[in-house]
Design an enzyme around this catalytic site. Structure first.
Site, PDB file in Angstrom:
ATOM      1  N   GLU A   1       5.768   4.405   7.083  1.00  0.00           N
ATOM      2  CA  GLU A   1       6.232   3.381   8.047  1.00  0.00           C
ATOM      3  C   GLU A   1       5.650   2.062   7.583  1.00  0.00           C
ATOM      4  O   GLU A   1       4.453   1.805   7.767  1.00  0.00           O
ATOM      5  CB  GLU A   1       5.755   3.726   9.457  1.00  0.00           C
ATOM      6  CG  GLU A   1       6.321   5.020  10.013  1.00  0.00           C
ATOM      7  CD  GLU A   1       7.806   4.933  10.349  1.00  0.00           C
ATOM      8  OE1 GLU A   1       8.399   3.839  10.224  1.00  0.00           O
ATOM      9  OE2 GLU A   1       8.376   5.967  10.730  1.00  0.00           O
TER      10      GLU A   1
ATOM     11  N   CYS B   1       4.949  -4.191  13.807  1.00  0.00           N
ATOM     12  CA  CYS B   1       5.893  -3.992  12.702  1.00  0.00           C
ATOM     13  C   CYS B   1       7.284  -4.423  13.113  1.00  0.00           C
ATOM     14  O   CYS B   1       7.990  -5.062  12.350  1.00  0.00           O
ATOM     15  CB  CYS B   1       5.862  -2.535  12.254  1.00  0.00           C
ATOM     16  SG  CYS B   1       6.089  -1.390  13.605  1.00  0.00           S
TER      17      CYS B   1
ATOM     18  N   THR C   1       0.843  -1.209   0.000  1.00  0.00           N
ATOM     19  CA  THR C   1       0.000   0.000   0.000  1.00  0.00           C
ATOM     20  C   THR C   1       0.875   1.255   0.000  1.00  0.00           C
ATOM     21  O   THR C   1       0.546   2.242  -0.666  1.00  0.00           O
ATOM     22  CB  THR C   1      -0.936  -0.006   1.219  1.00  0.00           C
ATOM     23  OG1 THR C   1      -1.661  -1.230   1.239  1.00  0.00           O
ATOM     24  CG2 THR C   1      -1.911   1.143   1.172  1.00  0.00           C
TER      25      THR C   1
HETATM   26  P1  NAD Z   1      -2.553  -2.125   4.854  1.00  0.00           P
HETATM   27  O1  NAD Z   1      -1.527  -1.493   3.981  1.00  0.00           O
HETATM   28  O2  NAD Z   1      -3.372  -3.226   4.289  1.00  0.00           O
HETATM   29  O3  NAD Z   1      -3.606  -1.046   5.370  1.00  0.00           O
HETATM   30  C1  NAD Z   1      -3.194   0.112   6.080  1.00  0.00           C
HETATM   31  C2  NAD Z   1      -4.172   1.242   5.819  1.00  0.00           C
HETATM   32  O4  NAD Z   1      -4.116   1.619   4.449  1.00  0.00           O
HETATM   33  C3  NAD Z   1      -5.633   0.906   6.109  1.00  0.00           C
HETATM   34  O5  NAD Z   1      -6.229   2.038   6.729  1.00  0.00           O
HETATM   35  C4  NAD Z   1      -6.213   0.688   4.712  1.00  0.00           C
HETATM   36  O6  NAD Z   1      -7.600   0.950   4.617  1.00  0.00           O
HETATM   37  C5  NAD Z   1      -5.436   1.711   3.922  1.00  0.00           C
HETATM   38  N1  NAD Z   1      -5.353   1.467   2.482  1.00  0.00           N
HETATM   39  C6  NAD Z   1      -5.492   0.291   1.802  1.00  0.00           C
HETATM   40  N2  NAD Z   1      -5.305   0.501   0.470  1.00  0.00           N
HETATM   41  C7  NAD Z   1      -5.042   1.818   0.306  1.00  0.00           C
HETATM   42  C8  NAD Z   1      -4.715   2.646  -0.816  1.00  0.00           C
HETATM   43  N3  NAD Z   1      -4.638   2.136  -2.069  1.00  0.00           N
HETATM   44  N4  NAD Z   1      -4.472   3.956  -0.614  1.00  0.00           N
HETATM   45  C9  NAD Z   1      -4.506   4.475   0.640  1.00  0.00           C
HETATM   46  N5  NAD Z   1      -4.821   3.760   1.732  1.00  0.00           N
HETATM   47  C10 NAD Z   1      -5.071   2.439   1.577  1.00  0.00           C
HETATM   48  O7  NAD Z   1      -1.774  -2.586   6.167  1.00  0.00           O
HETATM   49  P2  NAD Z   1      -2.350  -3.412   7.421  1.00  0.00           P
HETATM   50  O8  NAD Z   1      -2.539  -4.823   6.970  1.00  0.00           O
HETATM   51  O9  NAD Z   1      -3.473  -2.663   8.041  1.00  0.00           O
HETATM   52  O10 NAD Z   1      -1.110  -3.316   8.422  1.00  0.00           O
HETATM   53  C11 NAD Z   1      -0.128  -4.298   8.531  1.00  0.00           C
HETATM   54  C12 NAD Z   1       1.190  -3.791   7.955  1.00  0.00           C
HETATM   55  O11 NAD Z   1       1.569  -2.570   8.580  1.00  0.00           O
HETATM   56  C13 NAD Z   1       2.350  -4.739   8.210  1.00  0.00           C
HETATM   57  O12 NAD Z   1       3.118  -4.864   7.036  1.00  0.00           O
HETATM   58  C14 NAD Z   1       3.167  -4.021   9.281  1.00  0.00           C
HETATM   59  O13 NAD Z   1       4.525  -4.361   9.302  1.00  0.00           O
HETATM   60  C15 NAD Z   1       2.944  -2.598   8.909  1.00  0.00           C
HETATM   61  N6  NAD Z   1       3.223  -1.723  10.054  1.00  0.00           N
HETATM   62  C16 NAD Z   1       4.344  -0.946  10.021  1.00  0.00           C
HETATM   63  C17 NAD Z   1       4.659  -0.126  11.097  1.00  0.00           C
HETATM   64  C18 NAD Z   1       5.897   0.723  11.089  1.00  0.00           C
HETATM   65  O14 NAD Z   1       6.024   1.592  11.934  1.00  0.00           O
HETATM   66  N7  NAD Z   1       6.823   0.527  10.174  1.00  0.00           N
HETATM   67  C19 NAD Z   1       3.809  -0.097  12.210  1.00  0.00           C
HETATM   68  C20 NAD Z   1       2.678  -0.909  12.209  1.00  0.00           C
HETATM   69  C21 NAD Z   1       2.386  -1.711  11.117  1.00  0.00           C
END
Ligand code: NAD
Length: 473
Positions: free
Chosen positions: A246, A280, A228
């Site tokens: 992130e 994460c 994403t």
């Molecule tokens: P995801 O990318 O599926 O979704 C995250 C958010 O993005 C949600 O609100 C979703 O609705 C939105 N989204 C989805 N498609 C989109 C688009 N095309 N444009 C804009 N927004 C969109 O992630 P997830 O499954 O919710 O989270 C898990 C991931 O997050 C894991 O890979 C984890 O490692 C990562 N993470 C990273 C950190 C960090 O600080 N680096 C912290 C927490 C989680």
């Protein structure tokens, strides 16, 4: 069942349609939120834009006081917010090593107060007979915050508070899986902040995409998957939006030869399995020297068998369910693939029958880089333990991954620091893994992200630089 509104321009807003939020411990809906349309995104961005001139001109001390008031509101509503976090994420109220909903609230409160007290004073680069050169920080404008489902409230705080602290206004879109505690926080915040300073839209990826691509958004702060994040970066190009990304991690931990297996195993287990591996910066690949490999695998397997898995509302529970069915299916697929390519499943390996999205805590031995479970982020309760022959080999294997969020080295501190400095990651921990703090920058390198959060470095990402040169002669 309670239905939560959105907030736009200081007012509670219904979208005319709602969707259900499922409690993953039961597999049943427990709340409803608004199903936003693109017109609500437009209205929220317009409200944030309208609020920006007054908010960015608000004296610093006044903004700080309002942010401390948000911290106090979180404190006053801690039991209610903890319960919402547990019901929507599945994470226990207390949890393994006390990493649960209590920590999520405690962290949210601490980050709010510490960030409220941070400041970016102007720098003076030159002040002589010819000229004075100053560097000032200015807010960017409207910030879009898009959050994931693993630490929904704490990550919303990580985005929103520094954005507001530096004089920006915000439109927040939480994950469609976990929007409830965030919705309640925004409701509490709107009783404190001027209208339009913090707006909320709820919906799935299409609403996130509409917000991230909106021409009147100046910056996107996004926490979520690398996939994403790449889409968001593409969409940001049209108006050159500023980005903090992130993204995913696949953190390696290296246990140096000579480690005390019995003492380390519980700490390594906690680093890998807290929040069911859905953090994460969890430890996601563990490299152990040949001389202690079998003993470490046996100790970790025993811990996985003994840990208490259940509904997070039960105070005895250490690990809850996986947050959603799709993620549990990913974990199951990785376990199946690990078996198929010769991995030995020493504990767990299966989804638990019955309601909810439970998966048995799983330890897999006998794999190395090249297996999916090692190369891909599992984001669930399954840990590969990998044998290495010498430390150079362990460093090479740890760095052999497109992610670069965190990493850790366990053993004699002086030697461990030297090894840790060779790891390709944004944070390296020595004799711990994954602990973050509000005054130290945290972020990923390689495909784990762009930019950092927390502390002065994180605050600066919500500003642009204005250089002021005053000629004297
Ligand atoms: P995801 O990318 O599926 O979704 C995250 C958010 O993005 C949600 O609100 C979703 O609705 C939105 N989204 C989805 N498609 C989109 C688009 N095309 N444009 C804009 N927004 C969109 O992630 P997830 O499954 O919710 O989270 C898990 C991931 O997050 C894991 O890979 C984890 O490692 C990562 N993470 C990273 C950190 C960090 O600080 N680096 C912290 C927490 C989680």
């Amino acid at each position: 069942m309670k239905t939560y509104p959105m907030f736009i321009g200081g007012r509670a807003v219904d979208a005319g349609a709602t969707f259900a939020v499922v409690n993953p411990a039961l597999g049943e809906p427990f709340a409803r939120v608004q199903d936003a349309q693109v017109q609500h995104v437009d209205a929220a961005v317009a409200a944030a834009r309208a609020a920006f001139p007054a908010w960015s001109a608000t004296p610093d001390a006044e903004r700080q006081a309002l942010l401390h008031a948000l911290g106090a509101a979180l404190e006053a509503h801690t039991p209610e917010l903890m319960e919402l976090v547990t019901r929507e994420t599945g994470k226990p109220l207390a949890g393994l090593d006390n990493v649960g909903a209590g920590m999520e609230l405690g962290g949210a409160i601490a980050w709010t107060h510490v960030t409220a007290d941070l400041a970016l004073a102007p720098e003076v680069l030159q002040d002589d007979a010819t000229a004075r050169v100053e560097v000032h920080r200015k807010p960017l404008g409207v910030v879009a915050s898009i959050t994931p489902w693993n630490w929904p409230l704490m990550i919303a705080i990580w985005h929103v508070i520094p954005a507001l602290r530096t004089g920006n206004t915000v439109v927040l879109k939480p994950s469609e899986y976990t929007p409830v505690a965030t919705s309640r926080f925004v409701e509490l915040a709107n009783a404190i902040l001027p209208p339009g300073v913090l707006n909320l839209v709820t919906g799935a990826g299409a609403i996130g995409a509409a917000l991230a691509g909106h021409a009147d958004v100046d910056k996107i702060v996004f926490t979520g998957s690398t996939r994403t994040g790449k889409r968001i970066m593409e969409g940001a190009a049209a108006t050159l939006k500023r980005l903090t990304l992130e993204l995913g991690g696949n953190d390696a931990g290296i246990v140096l030869p000579g480690a005390d297996v019995a003492a380390l195993a519980p700490r390594l287990f906690g680093a890998a399995f807290h929040n069911n591996g859905q953090t994460c910066a969890c430890l996601k690949r563990l490299y152990v020297h040949d001389s202690q490999y079998d003993a470490m695998c046996a100790a970790l397997a025993r811990l996985a068998i003994d840990v208490r898995v259940g509904d997070g509302m039960d105070p005895q529970t250490q690990l809850g369910p996986v947050q959603n069915r799709a993620q549990r299916d990913i974990v199951q697929a990785l376990a199946d693939d690990a078996r198929a390519c010769g991995g030995q499943v020493l504990a767990g390996g299966r989804a638990r029958p019955g309601p909810g999205y439970f998966f048995e805590p799983t330890i897999v031995a006998g794999l190395s880089n090249g297996a999916r479970l090692v190369d891909e982020e599992q984001f669930g309760p399954i840990l590969p333990v990998i044998r290495y022959a010498d430390v150079d080999d362990a460093v090479r294997l740890a760095n052999d991954n497109p992610n670069g969020l965190g990493g850790s080295v366990w053993g004699d501190p002086a030697l461990a620091v030297a090894v840790g400095r060779r790891l390709e990651c944004g944070t390296v921990w020595i004799n711990e893994h994954g602990a973050v703090q509000p005054d130290a920058p945290f972020g990923g390198i390689k495909q784990s992200g762009i930019g950092v959060e927390f502390g002065r470095h994180g605050l600066a990402e919500f500003t642009s630089i204005q250089t002021v040169k005053i000629m004297k002669a």
